[in-house]
Design a protein around this motif. Structure first.
Motif, mmCIF file in Angstrom:
data_model
loop_
_atom_site.group_PDB
_atom_site.id
_atom_site.type_symbol
_atom_site.label_atom_id
_atom_site.label_comp_id
_atom_site.label_asym_id
_atom_site.label_seq_id
_atom_site.Cartn_x
_atom_site.Cartn_y
_atom_site.Cartn_z
ATOM 1 N N LEU A 54 80.602 -50.926 70.299
ATOM 2 C CA LEU A 54 80.803 -52.241 69.681
ATOM 3 C C LEU A 54 81.491 -53.238 70.605
ATOM 4 N N ASP A 55 81.874 -52.784 71.803
ATOM 5 C CA ASP A 55 82.547 -53.635 72.788
ATOM 6 C C ASP A 55 83.852 -54.208 72.233
ATOM 7 N N ILE A 56 84.605 -53.362 71.529
ATOM 8 C CA ILE A 56 85.913 -53.737 70.991
ATOM 9 C C ILE A 56 86.943 -52.866 71.706
ATOM 10 N N MET A 57 87.637 -53.449 72.666
ATOM 11 C CA MET A 57 88.548 -52.677 73.499
ATOM 12 C C MET A 57 89.810 -52.252 72.756
ATOM 13 N N ALA A 58 90.220 -53.014 71.763
ATOM 14 C CA ALA A 58 91.419 -52.678 70.982
ATOM 15 C C ALA A 58 91.048 -52.676 69.500
ATOM 16 N N PRO A 59 90.449 -51.591 69.014
ATOM 17 C CA PRO A 59 90.022 -51.574 67.615
ATOM 18 C C PRO A 59 91.169 -51.556 66.610
ATOM 19 N N ALA A 60 92.317 -50.985 66.957
ATOM 20 C CA ALA A 60 93.430 -50.898 66.001
ATOM 21 C C ALA A 60 93.860 -52.267 65.468
ATOM 22 N N PRO A 61 94.017 -53.289 66.326
ATOM 23 C CA PRO A 61 94.370 -54.605 65.766
ATOM 24 C C PRO A 61 93.296 -55.178 64.841
ATOM 25 N N ARG A 62 92.009 -54.914 65.149
ATOM 26 C CA ARG A 62 90.936 -55.399 64.272
ATOM 27 C C ARG A 62 90.994 -54.689 62.931
ATOM 28 N N ILE A 63 91.301 -53.397 62.924
ATOM 29 C CA ILE A 63 91.457 -52.650 61.674
ATOM 30 C C ILE A 63 92.626 -53.218 60.886
ATOM 31 N N PHE A 64 93.737 -53.479 61.563
ATOM 32 C CA PHE A 64 94.912 -54.069 60.920
ATOM 33 C C PHE A 64 94.544 -55.388 60.243
ATOM 34 N N GLU A 65 93.792 -56.229 60.950
ATOM 35 C CA GLU A 65 93.394 -57.530 60.405
ATOM 36 C C GLU A 65 92.470 -57.368 59.198
ATOM 37 N N LEU A 66 91.544 -56.403 59.261
ATOM 38 C CA LEU A 66 90.668 -56.160 58.113
ATOM 39 C C LEU A 66 91.470 -55.665 56.913
ATOM 40 N N ARG A 67 92.457 -54.828 57.176
ATOM 41 C CA ARG A 67 93.324 -54.374 56.080
ATOM 42 C C ARG A 67 94.096 -55.550 55.482
ATOM 43 N N GLN A 68 94.547 -56.458 56.325
ATOM 44 C CA GLN A 68 95.251 -57.648 55.837
ATOM 45 C C GLN A 68 94.345 -58.505 54.959
ATOM 46 N N ARG A 69 93.052 -58.438 55.184
ATOM 47 C CA ARG A 69 92.075 -59.192 54.384
ATOM 48 C C ARG A 69 91.669 -58.449 53.119
ATOM 49 N N GLY A 70 92.284 -57.284 52.877
ATOM 50 C CA GLY A 70 92.056 -56.582 51.631
ATOM 51 C C GLY A 70 91.123 -55.392 51.693
ATOM 52 N N PHE A 71 90.596 -55.055 52.864
ATOM 53 C CA PHE A 71 89.718 -53.902 52.973
ATOM 54 C C PHE A 71 90.568 -52.638 53.002
ATOM 55 N N GLN A 72 90.153 -51.648 52.233
ATOM 56 C CA GLN A 72 90.857 -50.371 52.228
ATOM 57 C C GLN A 72 90.186 -49.473 53.264
ATOM 58 N N ILE A 73 90.895 -49.243 54.367
ATOM 59 C CA ILE A 73 90.387 -48.436 55.472
ATOM 60 C C ILE A 73 91.415 -47.353 55.753
ATOM 61 N N VAL A 74 90.969 -46.102 55.753
ATOM 62 C CA VAL A 74 91.889 -45.008 56.052
ATOM 63 C C VAL A 74 91.663 -44.547 57.488
ATOM 64 N N THR A 75 92.714 -43.984 58.059
ATOM 65 C CA THR A 75 92.662 -43.437 59.409
ATOM 66 C C THR A 75 92.751 -41.928 59.324
ATOM 67 N N ILE A 76 91.793 -41.269 59.936
ATOM 68 C CA ILE A 76 91.796 -39.811 60.034
ATOM 69 C C ILE A 76 91.884 -39.474 61.520
ATOM 70 N N TRP A 77 92.851 -38.671 61.888
ATOM 71 C CA TRP A 77 93.016 -38.305 63.295
ATOM 72 C C TRP A 77 92.042 -37.193 63.645
ATOM 73 N N ALA A 78 91.381 -37.339 64.780
ATOM 74 C CA ALA A 78 90.374 -36.376 65.216
ATOM 75 C C ALA A 78 90.446 -36.226 66.733
ATOM 76 N N HIS A 79 89.748 -35.249 67.254
ATOM 77 C CA HIS A 79 89.612 -35.074 68.691
ATOM 78 C C HIS A 79 88.164 -35.349 69.059
ATOM 79 N N GLN A 80 87.979 -36.161 70.105
ATOM 80 C CA GLN A 80 86.637 -36.539 70.528
ATOM 81 C C GLN A 80 86.632 -36.670 72.039
ATOM 82 N N ALA A 81 85.551 -36.229 72.649
ATOM 83 C CA ALA A 81 85.413 -36.349 74.101
ATOM 84 C C ALA A 81 84.867 -37.721 74.458
#
Length: 100
Positions: A54-81
């Motif tokens: 998606l060419d989003i180098m810092a997704p965490a701030p975008r998730i934070f902003e979407l949550r501020q707009r009322g979207f319910q987004i959960v974070t699940i920690w995983a391991h990925q290569a």
């Protein structure tokens, strides 16, 4: 004397379709939020996927902003290569529901 930049290197055969498409996209924070939201509506997205696909180098701030707009987004920690094969602990974001 003329200097050739590609001397000694193979000529470019073209740009991958995804790369050329991303170059044409707006990369403002609003555009990044919209791309991320569209992807989340299809399936969960990891940090690595957001950066690579998606060419989003810092997704965490975008998730934070979407949550501020009322979207319910959960974070699940995983391991990925990553593409180079190194495994990382990453966030996998899952859209539960839209704004309340």
């Amino acid at each position: 004397m003329t200097v050739r930049r590609n001397e000694g290197r193979p000529a470019a055969t073209g740009t991958a379709p995804n790369q050329s498409k991303l170059r044409q996209q707006d990369n403002s924070t609003e555009a990044q939020r919209q791309r991320l939201l569209a992807a989340l509506r299809r399936r969960p997205v990891t940090t690595i996927e957001a950066r690579r696909d998606l060419d989003i180098m810092a997704p965490a701030p975008r998730i934070f902003e979407l949550r501020q707009r009322g979207f319910q987004i959960v974070t699940i920690w995983a391991h990925q290569a990553t593409d180079c094969g190194r495994e990382h602990r990453v966030a996998r974001y899952v859209l539960i529901k839209g704004p309340v």
